[in-house]
Design an enzyme around this catalytic site. Structure first.
Site, PDB file in Angstrom:
ATOM      1  N   HIS A  88       0.742  -1.185   0.040  1.00 22.69           N
ATOM      2  CA  HIS A  88      -0.059   0.073  -0.043  1.00 22.69           C
ATOM      3  C   HIS A  88       0.837   1.184  -0.022  1.00 22.69           C
ATOM      4  O   HIS A  88       0.516   2.246  -0.663  1.00 22.69           O
ATOM      5  CB  HIS A  88      -0.923   0.161   1.208  1.00 22.69           C
ATOM      6  CG  HIS A  88      -2.007  -0.866   1.310  1.00 22.69           C
ATOM      7  ND1 HIS A  88      -1.986  -2.126   2.486  1.00 22.69           N
ATOM      8  CD2 HIS A  88      -3.074  -1.311   0.647  1.00 22.69           C
ATOM      9  CE1 HIS A  88      -3.053  -2.636   2.290  1.00 22.69           C
ATOM     10  NE2 HIS A  88      -3.554  -2.184   1.196  1.00 22.69           N
ATOM     11  N   SER A 126      -0.078  -8.818   1.721  1.00 16.24           N
ATOM     12  CA  SER A 126      -1.391  -8.908   1.843  1.00 16.24           C
ATOM     13  C   SER A 126      -2.035  -8.495   3.064  1.00 16.24           C
ATOM     14  O   SER A 126      -1.247  -8.788   4.257  1.00 16.24           O
ATOM     15  CB  SER A 126      -2.090 -10.215   1.169  1.00 16.24           C
ATOM     16  OG  SER A 126      -3.489 -10.259   1.823  1.00 16.24           O
ATOM     17  N   SER A 127      -2.904  -7.643   3.431  1.00 18.42           N
ATOM     18  CA  SER A 127      -3.288  -7.530   4.712  1.00 18.42           C
ATOM     19  C   SER A 127      -3.728  -8.820   5.574  1.00 18.42           C
ATOM     20  O   SER A 127      -3.479  -8.966   6.632  1.00 18.42           O
ATOM     21  CB  SER A 127      -4.632  -6.527   4.766  1.00 18.42           C
ATOM     22  OG  SER A 127      -4.133  -5.154   4.182  1.00 18.42           O
TER      23      SER A 127
END
Ligand code: PAF
Length: 282
Positions: A37, A187-188
């Site tokens: 992000h 990835s979260s």
């Protein structure tokens, strides 16, 4: 650092930027921010005068209620991470009511069939939720450019189609997948992996890489069979799907054709945690 929760507040910031002829870059996220992000935000900071990051776990794109409940929510840490990049970033962290109003309904989109492949097959309604929330966000934020990671490659293609369908003027920018040194795509959801699952998960990329290396010489059937066998041997990871698909329409193929661009797509369960990844093949 401004963290805005109300639609009216963000609308007023957006109007301010527009009145001062400032360009707006938008990075939509569901929070639990990681380096992937942050790379999107850094690019947005380079290319725009104002950068808005939304942090919103969008209920309408979850087909699995348990996944929605367990999705990591770490707003304070997210704010801290973003403030290290720039104090000028505007964070929009609304409640569902601010985004959807009283009725959380979704638009039933026809993305030319893109929505019926892979993620769409295994997560019914997912892309209607993604399309609807982004339509709301694009209307609120009026961005010149919006940034998306290629990890969700199908989402990226669908967002481009959404912009055409809704006749929006935002430019959609796809950014490369950000990986751990082990190859695991950030990835979260990685935050929820156990140590054992974290150790096993890099196999996903190792397999994609092997498929990429052998794509020129081996058939699609052979590669697909080989991938299944690798997961059958693994106790920690369970394969949901592996597909080699055309980039143009994301339809999976059985045989390669000349002058076509292909990508391999994969979804894997580590316990209840679902991980996806993809790789360009030619
Ligand atoms: O990729 C995501 O995190 C989400 O699908 C998005 C684009 C923020 C929409 O909720």
């Amino acid at each position: 650092m401004r963290v805005l929760k109300k639609r009216l507040d963000i609308l007023s910031d957006v109007a301010n930027s527009k009145n001062n002829n400032k360009t707006i870059g938008f990075v939509p996220t569901m929070g639990a921010l990681h380096k992937g992000h942050l790379a999107l935000v850094e690019r947005a900071l380079k290319e725009n005068d104002t950068v808005i990051v939304s942090v919103f776990v969008n209920p309408t794109q979850f087909n699995n209620a348990e996944d929605l409940v367990n999705y990591p929510r770490t707003l304070d840490t997210d704010v801290e991470l973003l403030s290290k990049l720039s104090e000028e970033i505007i964070i929009f962290a609304p409640t569902p009511k601010e985004v959807y109003g009283d009725q959380m309904s979704t638009v039933n989109y026809n993305f030319n069939g893109l929505e019926n492949q892979m993620e769409g097959k295994f997560r019914p309604g997912h892309f209607d939720g993604v399309g609807t929330v982004l339509k709301h966000f694009f209307e609120i934020v009026s961005p010149n450019k919006a940034y998306f990671g290629e990890k969700d490659f199908q989402q990226l293609q669908i967002v481009k189609k959404l912009v055409t369908i809704e006749k929006l003027s935002v430019q959609i920018i796809g950014c490369p997948i950000y990986r751990e040194d082990t190859g695991l795509a950030l990835s979260s959801r990685n935050k929820r992996l156990t140590t054992q699952q974290l150790e096993a998960a890099p196999l996903i990329y190792a397999i994609l890489k092997e498929v990429q290396d052998n794509f020129g010489t081996k058939s699609v059937t052979t590669l697909t069979k080989w991938v299944s066998e690798q997961f059958e041997k693994n106790d920690t990871l369970e394969l949901e799907y592996f597909e080699i698909a055309k980039i143009s329409d994301l339809k999976s193929i059985k045989r390669k054709q000349k002058n076509m661009k292909y990508r391999a797509f994969i979804a894997v369960f580590a316990g209840k945690i679902r991980l996806i990844d993809n790789i360009a093949l030619n």
